[in-house]
Design an enzyme around this catalytic site. Structure first.
Site, PDB file in Angstrom:
ATOM      1  CD  GLN A 127      98.636  27.017 -50.085  1.00 56.67           C
ATOM      2  OE1 GLN A 127      99.237  28.082 -50.196  1.00 56.67           O
ATOM      3  NE2 GLN A 127      99.117  26.015 -49.348  1.00 56.67           N
TER       4      GLN A 127
ATOM      5  CD  GLU B 178     102.029  31.660 -53.934  1.00 62.31           C
ATOM      6  OE1 GLU B 178     102.968  31.915 -53.156  1.00 62.31           O
ATOM      7  OE2 GLU B 178     100.837  31.806 -53.616  1.00 62.31           O
ATOM      8  CG  HIS B 179     101.207  27.271 -54.354  1.00 61.95           C
ATOM      9  ND1 HIS B 179     100.677  28.357 -53.688  1.00 61.95           N
ATOM     10  CD2 HIS B 179     102.453  27.083 -53.839  1.00 61.95           C
ATOM     11  CE1 HIS B 179     101.547  28.799 -52.801  1.00 61.95           C
ATOM     12  NE2 HIS B 179     102.636  28.051 -52.870  1.00 61.95           N
TER      13      HIS B 179
ATOM     14  CG  HIS C 184      98.928  30.863 -46.210  1.00 61.36           C
ATOM     15  ND1 HIS C 184     100.108  30.985 -45.523  1.00 61.36           N
ATOM     16  CD2 HIS C 184      99.048  29.746 -46.975  1.00 61.36           C
ATOM     17  CE1 HIS C 184     100.920  29.983 -45.859  1.00 61.36           C
ATOM     18  NE2 HIS C 184     100.297  29.222 -46.723  1.00 61.36           N
TER      19      HIS C 184
ATOM     20  CG  ASP D  50     103.350  25.646 -48.431  1.00 63.07           C
ATOM     21  OD1 ASP D  50     103.693  26.327 -49.418  1.00 63.07           O
ATOM     22  OD2 ASP D  50     102.166  25.541 -48.057  1.00 63.07           O
TER      23      ASP D  50
ATOM     24  CG  HIS E 122     129.611  54.725 -80.366  1.00 61.78           C
ATOM     25  ND1 HIS E 122     129.217  55.954 -79.924  1.00 61.78           N
ATOM     26  CD2 HIS E 122     129.014  53.814 -79.553  1.00 61.78           C
ATOM     27  CE1 HIS E 122     128.409  55.812 -78.882  1.00 61.78           C
ATOM     28  NE2 HIS E 122     128.274  54.528 -78.629  1.00 61.78           N
TER      29      HIS E 122
END
Length: 442
Positions: free
Chosen positions: A266, A335-336, A269, A369, A428
Site C-alpha cells: 500500500q 480503508e483496508h 501507491h 485491489d 397541512h
C-alpha cells in the site's frame, strides 16, 4: 523505519485515541480555494477551459475531449493477453459480487387501502474517474463501471487524464479496460477540470455535446477531491477519497514476511500513503522492521515506499490484547484492514469500522485491489466510521411511492390534522379535510 506508539498500559478514550493515531494530514479546505477558479472557468467556458488546464497541468492539449471509438478498439486489440485475462477475471468476479447487491422494490401494506412502495431507481448518467498520477489504474475502471452497470445506469462516461506520451489520450490500459467493459464514452480530461466538466457538461471541439452527469465516483488526487467537495449538491459523489491506507491487526501468530509485504504494497501507491501495524507482539513488530528493511531495498519504488513508511501517517501501535487492538482499529477506521491473528475469522466479526476487512494469511489487500470480487473504492481518513465503499447502492435512489384510498385517508385524517395543528401548519391539515369537503371524515 516505522515509528511506534505504546498503548500496552491503557488504551485512551475514543476522542484521545483518534487524535494520537497516525494519519495523513490533508487540508482539503486549503485546496478548495485553488480549485474554485478552475471550476468557475469550466462552468463559464466549458471545453476550452478544460483543454487549457490540460495543457497547463498535464503538458498536453488533446484535440478533443471525447476519445474516438477506434482508439478504444485499438487499445483493446493491443492489450497484452495476460493482462486481458487478468482484467476479465477481475470483471467476472466483480460482477458476481455486485450482482448480489441489487435491491428489489418492496410494497408494505400499512392499512387496508394504504400502501407504501419503496422503488429502487438508478441515476440516469454517471461520470467515473480513473486517476493517472504515479500509476495507471485500469482496475479502478473495473471497480467503478461494474457496480454502475449492475445498478442499471444507462449513461456512463469514464474520465481519465490525457497523457502526452499517448498523443493526448488517456493511457491505453484505461481505454482497453473501458472497451472490455462495453463503455464507449471516454473523456480525456483529468483533475478538478474533469469533475467540473462532468458536472456542467459542454460542447466538444467538433461540436459533439458532452452531457453532464448526475453522480461522479472514483478516486483521485487532492484536487479531484476538493472539486468533488465544491460541486457536491450539483452532482452526487461517492466520497472525498484521500490517500490509500492499510491497517494490520496482528498477534504473535502472524508471519512478519506477510505483514511487511502488505504494508509495502500500500505504501507503493504514494509517498503520503499510510501503513499501520497494530500488534500485541513487540517481537513481531521487531521482525517486521527487519523485513521492511530488506523488502523496501529490493522493490521497485524504494524511495516512494520509504517516504510513506517513515512518514507521520505510518507506524506501529503496541497493545496489550487483541481486544485492545480492536478498539484501536475501530478508532482508526482503516480503508483496508487485515486481520492476521489466531481465530482471525472470529476476530473479524467484531470489527465495526473498516472500508473492507481481509481475513487471515491468504487474503492480502492486493487481492481485493484486483481479483477478490470486492470493490476497492473505499472510504479513507477515518470515514469508514460512517461511510461505505462503492457499491451498486451508490448508483441507486430509494423512492417512496404512497398510495392511499379515500377510506384509508379518512381513517387517519384526524391524526394528520392534530399533528399539523401542533406544528402550527393548519394548511397541512386542510389539505386532508379538503378532500372531504372540509368536513371531518367519517
Amino acid at each position: 523505519m516505522l515509528s511506534r506508539i505504546d498503548l500496552r498500559d491503557a488504551v485512551p478514550a475514543p476522542a484521545a485515541l483518534r487524535a494520537m493515531l497516525p494519519r495523513a494530514a490533508v487540508d482539503i479546505d486549503a485546496v478548495v480555494e485553488r480549485v474554485r477558479p478552475v471550476i468557475d472557468a469550466v462552468r463559464e467556458r466549458g471545453v476550452d477551459a478544460a483543454l487549457e488546464y490540460a495543457e497547463q497541468f498535464d503538458r498536453v492539449r488533446p484535440a478533443s475531449v471525447h476519445v474516438p471509438a477506434d482508439a478504444l478498439a485499438e487499445a483493446l486489440a493491443g492489450l497484452d493477453p495476460e493482462v486481458r485475462a487478468a482484467l476479465e477475471t477481475s470483471i467476472d468476479r466483480a460482477r458476481t459480487v455486485h450482482a448480489d447487491q441489487r435491491r428489489v422494490d418492496t410494497t408494505t401494506q400499512v392499512v387496508p387501502g394504504g400502501t407504501v412502495t419503496e422503488r429502487w431507481v438508478p441515476v440516469t448518467r454517471v461520470g467515473l474517474y480513473a486517476p493517472g498520477g504515479l500509476a495507471v489504474y485500469p482496475s479502478s475502471v473495473v471497480m467503478n463501471v461494474v457496480p454502475a452497470q449492475e445498478a442499471g445506469v444507462e449513461g456512463l462516461v469514464v474520465c481519465s487524464p490525457p497523457q502526452a506520451e499517448f498523443g493526448g489520450r488517456p493511457h491505453p490500459l484505461i481505454l482497453a479496460a473501458a472497451a472490455l467493459l462495453g463503455v464507449d464514452e471516454v473523456w480525456a480530461v483529468g483533475g478538478a477540470q474533469a469533475v467540473a466538466l462532468l458536472a456542467y457538461g459542454g460542447v466538444d471541439t467538433d461540436g459533439t455535446p458532452l452531457e453532464p452527469v448526475d453522480v461522479v465516483t472514483g478516486p483521485g488526487n487532492v484536487y479531484v477531491t476538493a472539486a468533488k467537495r465544491v460541486l457536491r449538491g450539483r452532482i452526487g459523489i461517492d466520497s472525498e477519497a484521500g490517500t490509500t491506507e492499510i491497517a494490520v491487526l496482528a498477534d504473535a501468530s502472524a508471519d512478519p514476511v506477510h505483514v511487511a509485504a502488505d504494508l509495502v504494497s500500500q505504501a507503493e501507491h504514494d509517498p503520503a500513503a499510510a501503513s499501520v501495524l497494530v500488534t500485541t507482539s513487540p517481537e513481531l513488530a521487531d521482525a517486521v522492521d527487519v523485513e521492511l528493511a530488506t523488502q523496501v531495498a529490493t522493490t521497485k519504488h524504494t524511495e516512494r515506499i520509504r517516504t510513506a513508511l517513515s512518514g507521520p501517517q505510518s507506524g506501529v501501535i503496541l497493545v496489550a490484547s487483541v481486544e485492545d487492538g480492536l478498539q484501536v482499529v475501530d478508532a482508526y477506521a482503516a480503508e483496508h484492514l487485515e486481520i492476521q491473528t489466531t481465530d482471525a475469522r472470529e476476530v473479524a466479526t467484531r470489527v465495526r469500522n473498516a472500508g473492507a476487512v481481509f481475513v487471515g494469511p491468504h487474503s492480502p489487500v492486493s487481492l481485493g485491489d484486483y481479483c477478490a470480487g470486492s470493490n476497492h473504492v473505499l472510504p479513507t481518513g477515518g470515514c469508514a466510521r460512517h461511510s461505505s465503499g462503492l457499491s451498486v447502492q451508490t448508483f441507486l435512489r430509494g423512492i417512496h411511492v404512497v398510495d392511499y384510498s379515500a377510506e384509508a385517508l379518512a381513517e387517519v385524517a384526524d391524526r394528520v390534522v392534530a399533528l399539523a395543528d401542533a406544528e402550527d401548519l393548519p394548511a397541512h391539515g386542510q389539505a386532508v379535510t379538503a378532500r372531504f369537503g372540509n368536513r371531518k371524515p367519517v
